[in-house]
Design a protein around this motif. Sequence first.
Motif, PDB file in Angstrom:
ATOM      1  N   ASP A 168     -16.154  79.670 -23.952  1.00 44.12           N
ATOM      2  CA  ASP A 168     -15.609  80.618 -24.931  1.00 44.12           C
ATOM      3  C   ASP A 168     -14.845  79.919 -26.033  1.00 44.12           C
ATOM      4  N   SER A 169     -14.559  78.619 -25.873  1.00 48.54           N
ATOM      5  CA  SER A 169     -13.751  77.902 -26.860  1.00 48.54           C
ATOM      6  C   SER A 169     -14.590  76.905 -27.649  1.00 48.54           C
ATOM      7  N   LEU A 170     -14.120  76.575 -28.838  1.00 48.04           N
ATOM      8  CA  LEU A 170     -14.788  75.560 -29.652  1.00 48.04           C
ATOM      9  C   LEU A 170     -14.610  74.193 -29.007  1.00 48.04           C
ATOM     10  N   THR A 171     -13.456  73.982 -28.391  1.00 47.15           N
ATOM     11  CA  THR A 171     -13.172  72.724 -27.681  1.00 47.15           C
ATOM     12  C   THR A 171     -14.207  72.464 -26.587  1.00 47.15           C
ATOM     13  N   GLY A 172     -14.441  73.474 -25.755  1.00 48.72           N
ATOM     14  CA  GLY A 172     -15.388  73.332 -24.649  1.00 48.72           C
ATOM     15  C   GLY A 172     -16.831  73.278 -25.108  1.00 48.72           C
ATOM     16  N   THR A 173     -17.131  74.027 -26.165  1.00 43.98           N
ATOM     17  CA  THR A 173     -18.496  74.011 -26.718  1.00 43.98           C
ATOM     18  C   THR A 173     -18.852  72.616 -27.202  1.00 43.98           C
ATOM     19  N   LYS A 174     -17.905  71.974 -27.869  1.00 49.51           N
ATOM     20  CA  LYS A 174     -18.133  70.608 -28.348  1.00 49.51           C
ATOM     21  C   LYS A 174     -18.303  69.640 -27.177  1.00 49.51           C
ATOM     22  N   ALA A 175     -17.550  69.873 -26.101  1.00 48.55           N
ATOM     23  CA  ALA A 175     -17.661  69.017 -24.905  1.00 48.55           C
ATOM     24  C   ALA A 175     -19.056  69.124 -24.296  1.00 48.55           C
ATOM     25  N   ALA A 176     -19.559  70.345 -24.185  1.00 49.50           N
ATOM     26  CA  ALA A 176     -20.890  70.563 -23.608  1.00 49.50           C
ATOM     27  C   ALA A 176     -21.968  69.935 -24.476  1.00 49.50           C
ATOM     28  N   LYS A 177     -21.837  70.105 -25.775  1.00 49.01           N
ATOM     29  CA  LYS A 177     -22.818  69.533 -26.708  1.00 49.01           C
ATOM     30  C   LYS A 177     -22.796  68.010 -26.636  1.00 49.01           C
ATOM     31  N   SER A 178     -21.589  67.435 -26.580  1.00 53.38           N
ATOM     32  CA  SER A 178     -21.461  65.977 -26.497  1.00 53.38           C
ATOM     33  C   SER A 178     -22.035  65.424 -25.197  1.00 53.38           C
ATOM     34  N   ALA A 179     -22.022  66.254 -24.147  1.00 55.99           N
ATOM     35  CA  ALA A 179     -22.583  65.836 -22.855  1.00 55.99           C
ATOM     36  C   ALA A 179     -24.107  65.903 -22.837  1.00 55.99           C
ATOM     37  N   GLY A 180     -24.701  66.435 -23.907  1.00 55.15           N
ATOM     38  CA  GLY A 180     -26.153  66.551 -23.968  1.00 55.15           C
ATOM     39  C   GLY A 180     -26.692  67.759 -23.244  1.00 55.15           C
ATOM     40  N   MET A 181     -25.815  68.750 -23.010  1.00 51.22           N
ATOM     41  CA  MET A 181     -26.206  69.980 -22.316  1.00 51.22           C
ATOM     42  C   MET A 181     -26.370  71.121 -23.317  1.00 51.22           C
ATOM     43  N   ILE A 182     -26.676  72.314 -22.828  1.00 55.64           N
ATOM     44  CA  ILE A 182     -26.947  73.464 -23.693  1.00 55.64           C
ATOM     45  C   ILE A 182     -25.730  74.387 -23.698  1.00 55.64           C
ATOM     46  N   PRO A 183     -24.933  74.385 -24.779  1.00 56.53           N
ATOM     47  CA  PRO A 183     -23.769  75.269 -24.827  1.00 56.53           C
ATOM     48  C   PRO A 183     -24.197  76.723 -25.061  1.00 56.53           C
ATOM     49  N   ILE A 184     -23.635  77.609 -24.249  1.00 53.22           N
ATOM     50  CA  ILE A 184     -23.873  79.049 -24.394  1.00 53.22           C
ATOM     51  C   ILE A 184     -22.514  79.706 -24.639  1.00 53.22           C
ATOM     52  N   GLY A 185     -22.374  80.395 -25.760  1.00 51.27           N
ATOM     53  CA  GLY A 185     -21.090  80.951 -26.146  1.00 51.27           C
ATOM     54  C   GLY A 185     -20.784  82.303 -25.518  1.00 51.27           C
ATOM     55  N   ILE A 186     -19.515  82.515 -25.208  1.00 48.61           N
ATOM     56  CA  ILE A 186     -18.992  83.804 -24.745  1.00 48.61           C
ATOM     57  C   ILE A 186     -17.891  84.207 -25.733  1.00 48.61           C
ATOM     58  N   THR A 187     -18.012  85.402 -26.317  1.00 49.69           N
ATOM     59  CA  THR A 187     -17.159  85.756 -27.462  1.00 49.69           C
ATOM     60  C   THR A 187     -15.821  86.404 -27.085  1.00 49.69           C
ATOM     61  N   THR A 188     -15.136  85.851 -26.086  1.00 52.09           N
ATOM     62  CA  THR A 188     -13.822  86.393 -25.739  1.00 52.09           C
ATOM     63  C   THR A 188     -12.706  85.804 -26.596  1.00 52.09           C
ATOM     64  N   GLN A 189     -12.983  84.688 -27.272  1.00 51.32           N
ATOM     65  CA  GLN A 189     -11.980  84.041 -28.121  1.00 51.32           C
ATOM     66  C   GLN A 189     -12.441  83.923 -29.574  1.00 51.32           C
ATOM     67  N   TYR A 190     -13.701  83.553 -29.744  1.00 52.34           N
ATOM     68  CA  TYR A 190     -14.228  83.257 -31.071  1.00 52.34           C
ATOM     69  C   TYR A 190     -15.464  84.102 -31.355  1.00 52.34           C
ATOM     70  N   SER A 191     -15.800  84.200 -32.635  1.00 53.25           N
ATOM     71  CA  SER A 191     -16.952  85.000 -33.052  1.00 53.25           C
ATOM     72  C   SER A 191     -18.256  84.258 -32.770  1.00 53.25           C
ATOM     73  N   GLU A 192     -19.352  84.993 -32.808  1.00 57.24           N
ATOM     74  CA  GLU A 192     -20.672  84.390 -32.626  1.00 57.24           C
ATOM     75  C   GLU A 192     -20.903  83.289 -33.654  1.00 57.24           C
ATOM     76  N   GLU A 193     -20.502  83.548 -34.894  1.00 52.36           N
ATOM     77  CA  GLU A 193     -20.707  82.568 -35.957  1.00 52.36           C
ATOM     78  C   GLU A 193     -19.918  81.284 -35.684  1.00 52.36           C
ATOM     79  N   GLU A 194     -18.672  81.427 -35.246  1.00 47.44           N
ATOM     80  CA  GLU A 194     -17.842  80.249 -34.964  1.00 47.44           C
ATOM     81  C   GLU A 194     -18.407  79.438 -33.808  1.00 47.44           C
ATOM     82  N   LEU A 195     -18.857  80.129 -32.766  1.00 42.94           N
ATOM     83  CA  LEU A 195     -19.403  79.431 -31.601  1.00 42.94           C
ATOM     84  C   LEU A 195     -20.721  78.736 -31.934  1.00 42.94           C
ATOM     85  N   LYS A 196     -21.554  79.382 -32.720  1.00 46.20           N
ATOM     86  CA  LYS A 196     -22.829  78.756 -33.103  1.00 46.20           C
ATOM     87  C   LYS A 196     -22.594  77.552 -34.010  1.00 46.20           C
TER      88      LYS A 196
END
Length: 217
Positions: A168-196
């Motif tokens: 749900d966070s930009l911090t964690g999304t970046k971590a998942a992307k950096s790990a080479g995995m597939i980040p899937i956003g949950i909009t409890t904190q940020y908007s769809e646009e921000e997460l994408k």
Amino acid sequence: MVLPKGFLFDFDGVVVDSFESHYSAWTSAFKELFNKDIALFPKFHAGKSPMIIAEYFCSVISEEKRTEELFSLKDKHLDIYFTIPKLLPGVREFTTLLTKENIRYGIASNATKQFLKNSVHHLNLDFTTVFGVQDYLKPKPAPEAYILLAETLGFEENDFKDIWVFEDSLTGTKAAKSAGMIPIGITTQYSEEELKEAGSILVFPTLLEAYQYLTTK
């Protein structure tokens, strides 16, 4: 639909709504340490390491040198005055599905280990592999948390591209992307646009909609 090889979950904002649990602990710890009211919690610190959050709260009153004291005291308050966080929709459906399909899954959070253990226990959640901020040398947004979890679950690096990570966070999304995995956003904190923009490939309101997406295709 062929399911991904594995599913990794952040905790706060994905599995539970724990804002009140954390903020009340920050508030009481700050009051005990400084005899002052704490600042409002800034959205841009969502998902970050508790030490970074402690440093922020201390910096507001120019007491950065007491960051570690506040961090430790908040962790104690979180345990002593533990309040059960609210379970978010879709969690039990997801863990039931993954268990049935024999798909490996676990939690990697920047929350403290004791809070995670308490929450999993009191909510009777089906998560046996759980990592908290004390388990990493470099918390999120570094990729270590998700790499450690994936490797503990028995995945190899060439599996990473077929592992979904719910964040749900930009911090964690970046971590998942950096790990080479597939980040899937949950909009409890940020908007769809921000997460994408941060790297999420798909975005859902909660895990329930993600579960429905996977099971109705």
